[in-house]
Structures are given as structure tokens and as C-alpha cells.
Motif scaffolding. Structure first.
Motif, PDB file in Angstrom:
ATOM      1  N   LEU A  62       0.820  -1.206   0.000  1.00 29.19           N
ATOM      2  CA  LEU A  62       0.000   0.000   0.000  1.00 29.19           C
ATOM      3  C   LEU A  62       0.857   1.261   0.000  1.00 29.19           C
ATOM      4  CD1 LEU A  62      -2.807  -1.046   2.511  1.00 29.19           C
ATOM      5  CD2 LEU A  62      -2.956  -0.874   0.024  1.00 29.19           C
ATOM      6  N   LEU A  65       2.030   1.849  -3.481  1.00 30.89           N
ATOM      7  CA  LEU A  65       0.975   2.447  -4.305  1.00 30.89           C
ATOM      8  C   LEU A  65       0.871   3.945  -4.048  1.00 30.89           C
ATOM      9  CD1 LEU A  65      -1.959  -0.137  -4.172  1.00 30.89           C
ATOM     10  CD2 LEU A  65      -0.308   0.246  -5.997  1.00 30.89           C
ATOM     11  N   ILE A  70      -0.922   5.722  -7.183  1.00 36.84           N
ATOM     12  CA  ILE A  70      -1.895   4.805  -7.775  1.00 36.84           C
ATOM     13  C   ILE A  70      -2.988   4.533  -6.752  1.00 36.84           C
ATOM     14  CG2 ILE A  70      -2.256   2.525  -8.781  1.00 36.84           C
ATOM     15  CD1 ILE A  70       0.705   2.502  -9.531  1.00 36.84           C
ATOM     16  N   SER A  71      -4.240   4.755  -7.153  1.00 40.99           N
ATOM     17  CA  SER A  71      -5.361   4.494  -6.253  1.00 40.99           C
ATOM     18  C   SER A  71      -5.611   3.003  -6.144  1.00 40.99           C
ATOM     19  CB  SER A  71      -6.626   5.200  -6.743  1.00 40.99           C
ATOM     20  OG  SER A  71      -7.072   4.613  -7.952  1.00 40.99           O
ATOM     21  N   LEU A  72      -6.189   2.595  -5.021  1.00 37.74           N
ATOM     22  CA  LEU A  72      -6.476   1.179  -4.819  1.00 37.74           C
ATOM     23  C   LEU A  72      -7.513   0.647  -5.806  1.00 37.74           C
ATOM     24  CD1 LEU A  72      -5.784  -1.288  -3.136  1.00 37.74           C
ATOM     25  CD2 LEU A  72      -7.599  -0.641  -1.552  1.00 37.74           C
ATOM     26  N   PHE A  75      -5.687  -0.045  -9.010  1.00 37.07           N
ATOM     27  CA  PHE A  75      -4.841  -1.231  -8.879  1.00 37.07           C
ATOM     28  C   PHE A  75      -5.687  -2.495  -8.820  1.00 37.07           C
ATOM     29  CE2 PHE A  75      -2.028  -4.241  -6.773  1.00 37.07           C
ATOM     30  CZ  PHE A  75      -0.829  -4.007  -7.421  1.00 37.07           C
ATOM     31  N   SER A 140      -0.439  -8.629  -6.676  1.00 34.82           N
ATOM     32  CA  SER A 140      -1.648  -7.807  -6.692  1.00 34.82           C
ATOM     33  C   SER A 140      -2.644  -8.294  -5.649  1.00 34.82           C
ATOM     34  CB  SER A 140      -2.292  -7.847  -8.083  1.00 34.82           C
ATOM     35  OG  SER A 140      -1.394  -7.410  -9.079  1.00 34.82           O
ATOM     36  N   ILE A 143      -1.567  -7.314  -2.080  1.00 32.71           N
ATOM     37  CA  ILE A 143      -1.778  -5.892  -1.807  1.00 32.71           C
ATOM     38  C   ILE A 143      -3.260  -5.587  -1.601  1.00 32.71           C
ATOM     39  CG2 ILE A 143      -1.598  -3.579  -2.795  1.00 32.71           C
ATOM     40  CD1 ILE A 143       0.973  -4.411  -4.129  1.00 32.71           C
ATOM     41  N   SER A 147      -5.159  -4.328   2.030  1.00 25.58           N
ATOM     42  CA  SER A 147      -6.036  -3.165   2.261  1.00 25.58           C
ATOM     43  C   SER A 147      -7.311  -3.581   2.981  1.00 25.58           C
ATOM     44  CB  SER A 147      -6.384  -2.505   0.926  1.00 25.58           C
ATOM     45  OG  SER A 147      -7.173  -3.369   0.129  1.00 25.58           O
TER      46      SER A 147
END
Length: 231
Positions: A62, A65, A70-72, A75, A140, A143, A147
Motif C-alpha cells: 500500500l 501504491l 496509484i489508487s487502490l 490497482f 496484486s 496488496i 487493504s
């Protein structure tokens, strides 16, 4: 109850991506000609590599990112598209068979028993442990679930690490049981396992994409579709 669902979904996603059972033929080919004890030691090293690498991204993903802006949701959508492509490849083609030949060539190139075992392990790190077991899809997924773990506080963090450790342990045990699994399932059985996991991966990829679109838009995706098991 919700952390339990989170743990199950996280484990299924990682297990489908790493696919230790489906990679048994590759591991068998990569360790061909070695003693069982040497092959088991290589399995331990590969599993520790998987454990350490995934935990690293679980805690720093996170932040990476945020560093790159880069927004979640972005992504999540990108990761979902990538997972979908990987899942489609798993369901349509026996990619383990296509990689078998290249792994055999590495085994032939190595020579000398002690030196061969060391070179075999070192050569497996890059083509086997990193791109195959831990690809962009696995990163990916780690990550994204990191979150989600934040919503559960410390329990979510510990649960996520436990899931990663369980997947790494499953990988080691699968490689340890390479002779048994190969005889039990056979080539057709292993191909079926790869395709079933690929189908599950495709479904999870679509779910990632739906969740990403729902998080970045208003009312475009129904909440029941983006978060079907939210209580």
C-alpha cells in the motif's frame, strides 16, 4: 465471522495463483536426478522465498501504491484484468506442459551432483519461484487483501500473515509429496486441477474488477455484486 470469510477468500486466491499442486510436474522436472533429501531441501528454500516475498508486499504494498500515486480501485481493476488473463490461460491451456521442456533443458545443462544441486536451486529462483509461483497476480492479490485487512485491525494483519504462511506451507508439502501426487493424479488429473483453479481464478478476477469499478464510481455497480458477502 467476517475475518473467517476474509481468510478463506485470501487463501483460495493465493493458493489458486501459486497453484502448488499444478506446479508439481515442474518441480519434479526441475529436481530430476537429485536425491529426495536434496529435493525436499530445495522445496523448503522455495517456500521460504514465497513466504518472505509475499509478507514484504503485504506490509509495504500500500505504501508503494501511495508513492507512485496509484489508487487502490485502479490497482484492483488492473490486478483483476491480469488475474483474468492468467485464469483464462490456465483453463484453456496446460501451461505446465509448455514449461516442462524449458525446465528439462536446465536440468540437462547442470552437471556434477553437489554443484548440480546448487545450480539447480539458484536457477529455479528466477524462472520458477519468482515468475511462476510469485507473479504479478499474486503480488496484486496480496496488496488488495492487505487493504481489506486494515478493516479488521491487528486481527486482520495477523490473519493475513497466517494465510500467507499457510500457503507457503502448502507449497512446501505439495513439493514434498511430488512422487505421491504425480502417481495419484497422473497427467490428466494434474491438468484437471490446473483448469479448475483457473476457473476459480477467473471468477475472483471478475470480482476484483467489479469491486474496483464500484469503488471508483457512484451507482454503476450494485453493492450486492461488488460485495456479495458483506454483512
Amino acid at each position: 465471522m467476517i475475518p473467517d470469510i476474509f481468510a478463506v477468500n485470501f487463501f483460495i486466491a493465493l493458493f489458486a495463483l501459486i497453484d502448488p499442486v499444478g506446479n508439481v510436474p515442474l518441480f519434479a522436472a526441475a529436481t530430476s536426478g537429485l536425491k529426495n533429501s536434496t529435493a525436499r531441501l530445495i522445496a523448503v528454500f522455495v517456500s521460504l522465498f514465497v513466504l518472505g516475498f509475499l509478507i514484504f508486499f503485504y506490509f509495504t504494498g500500500l505504501s508503494l501504491l501511495a508513492f507512485f500515486g496509484i489508487s487502490l480501485p485502479a490497482f484492483r481493476i488492473a490486478g483483476g484484468i491480469l488475474l483474468l488473463l492468467l485464469g483464462l490461460d490456465m483453463t484453456r491451456n496446460d501451461f505446465t506442459a509448455s514449461l516442462q521442456a524449458s525446465t528439462d533443458e536446465e536440468g540437462v545443462a547442470a552437471g556434477g551432483r553437489t554443484a548440480q544441486a546448487r545450480r539447480r536451486f539458484e536457477s529455479m529462483i528466477v524462472p520458477f519461484a519468482m515468475p511462476l509461483l510469485i507473479g504479478p497476480g499474486a503480488i496484486s492479490t496480496v496488496i488488495i487483501y492487505a487493504s481489506e485487512a486494515r478493516d479488521y485491525g491487528m486481527v486482520g494483519v495477523v490473519t493475513g500473515v497466517g494465510v500467507i504462511a499457510l500457503v507457503a506451507l502448502s507449497t512446501m508439502l505439495s513439493f514434498w509429496a511430488t512422487p505421491i501426487i504425480s502417481r495419484l493424479l497422473g497427467r490428466i488429473g494434474l491438468a484437471i486441477v490446473v483448469r479448475v483453479l483457473g476457473l476459480i481464478l477467473c471468477a475472483m478476477a471478475v470480482q476484483f474488477i467489479l469491486s474496483g469499478i464500484a469503488d471508483s464510481t457512484h451507482g454503476l455497480i450494485l453493492e450486492e455484486a461488488s460485495q456479495p458477502y458483506k454483512s
